[in-house]
Design a protein around this motif. Structure first.
Motif, mmCIF file in Angstrom:
data_model
loop_
_atom_site.group_PDB
_atom_site.id
_atom_site.type_symbol
_atom_site.label_atom_id
_atom_site.label_comp_id
_atom_site.label_asym_id
_atom_site.label_seq_id
_atom_site.Cartn_x
_atom_site.Cartn_y
_atom_site.Cartn_z
ATOM 1 N N ILE A 95 25.965 42.602 49.784
ATOM 2 C CA ILE A 95 25.144 42.095 48.692
ATOM 3 C C ILE A 95 25.082 43.113 47.556
ATOM 4 O O ILE A 95 25.022 42.754 46.392
ATOM 5 N N ARG A 96 25.176 44.399 47.885
ATOM 6 C CA ARG A 96 25.070 45.438 46.867
ATOM 7 C C ARG A 96 26.405 45.843 46.249
ATOM 8 O O ARG A 96 26.438 46.719 45.405
ATOM 9 N N LEU A 97 27.490 45.228 46.668
ATOM 10 C CA LEU A 97 28.773 45.528 46.026
ATOM 11 C C LEU A 97 28.663 45.175 44.545
ATOM 12 O O LEU A 97 28.110 44.135 44.205
ATOM 13 N N PRO A 98 29.186 46.013 43.670
ATOM 14 C CA PRO A 98 29.180 45.643 42.253
ATOM 15 C C PRO A 98 29.907 44.312 42.072
ATOM 16 O O PRO A 98 30.932 44.067 42.708
ATOM 17 N N GLU A 99 29.388 43.468 41.205
ATOM 18 C CA GLU A 99 29.967 42.143 41.005
ATOM 19 C C GLU A 99 31.448 42.231 40.639
ATOM 20 O O GLU A 99 32.254 41.410 41.075
ATOM 21 N N SER A 100 31.829 43.234 39.868
ATOM 22 C CA SER A 100 33.227 43.365 39.465
ATOM 23 C C SER A 100 34.140 43.570 40.673
ATOM 24 O O SER A 100 35.301 43.176 40.651
ATOM 25 N N ILE A 101 33.622 44.171 41.732
ATOM 26 C CA ILE A 101 34.409 44.374 42.953
ATOM 27 C C ILE A 101 34.288 43.157 43.862
ATOM 28 O O ILE A 101 35.283 42.631 44.350
ATOM 29 N N ALA A 102 33.083 42.690 44.082
ATOM 30 C CA ALA A 102 32.851 41.574 45.010
ATOM 31 C C ALA A 102 33.584 40.308 44.584
ATOM 32 O O ALA A 102 34.081 39.559 45.421
ATOM 33 N N SER A 103 33.696 40.068 43.275
ATOM 34 C CA SER A 103 34.306 38.823 42.805
ATOM 35 C C SER A 103 35.804 38.930 42.550
ATOM 36 O O SER A 103 36.435 37.951 42.149
#
Length: 195
Positions: free
Chosen positions: A67-75
């Motif tokens: 959940i805490r992964l930066p959005e730029s990495i998670a997506s």
């Protein structure tokens, strides 16, 4: 005659290649020798799978961490690297990340790593500056790629980080063609492999 190997180059699929898996494909050649070639398609994505989703599937991060992964990495989208070993992951990346045990140095700027360590490093923000994740790869036996090029199945161009890591997957085909002064309208849709 000296063989011209295409390590570190981009292959561009010609119309009429005869295989839907390679329609409008741009492939980065990771290794090429008299023994064959290996590359990753860099402009076809795996539907509905993101980097964050893949990390969760592999249990590399616990749910709270995911959940805490930066959005730029998670997506970040996961690419379909090719039809061979589609459950195996490959990370193509800038050479600021290098593991002596597991990274293949394709050239002075690009490396290929196929271990979980690079995924963990990316998730922690300690990975390479530029990267793409692909499932599967494309492979050719001895002389096979050379034969396909002679039969007008592929064009090739130089690679650089802009073309390789651009997030606009749809634009990569046109961009690769433009590097060699070709537009898609100039290409013949002839049948590949027929003499």
């Amino acid at each position: 005659m000296t063989e011209q190997y295409l390590d570190g180059k981009m292959l561009i699929a010609m119309p009429g290649i005869g295989d839907d898996r390679f329609e409008r494909a741009v492939i980065f050649v990771c290794a090429h020798s008299q023994d064959g070639a290996m590359g990753l398609v860099v402009n076809h994505e795996v539907d509905s799978l993101s980097f964050g989703g893949l990390l969760e599937r592999l249990d590399l991060v616990e749910n709270d961490d995911a959940i805490r992964l930066p959005e730029s990495i998670a997506s970040t989208r996961v690419l379909q690297g090719g039809p061979v070993e589609t459950s195996r992951g490959f990370v193509l990346h800038s050479r600021d990340y290098f593991s002596a045990e597991s990274t293949l140095g394709v050239d002075s700027n690009i490396g290929l790593t196929a271990t979980l360590d690079v995924l963990r490093a990316i998730a922690r923000g300690e990975g390479p500056r530029k990267s793409l994740l692909a499932l599967g790869y494309t492979g050719w036996g001895p002389g096979q790629l050379e034969g396909e090029i002679r039969q007008n199945g592929w064009l090739h161009c130089d690679a650089d980080e802009g073309l390789l890591f651009d997030s606009d997957l749809d634009a990569k085909y046109q961009s690769a063609l433009a590097r060699i002064g070709v537009s898609e309208a100039m290409l013949s849709g002839g049948h590949f492999g027929n003499a």
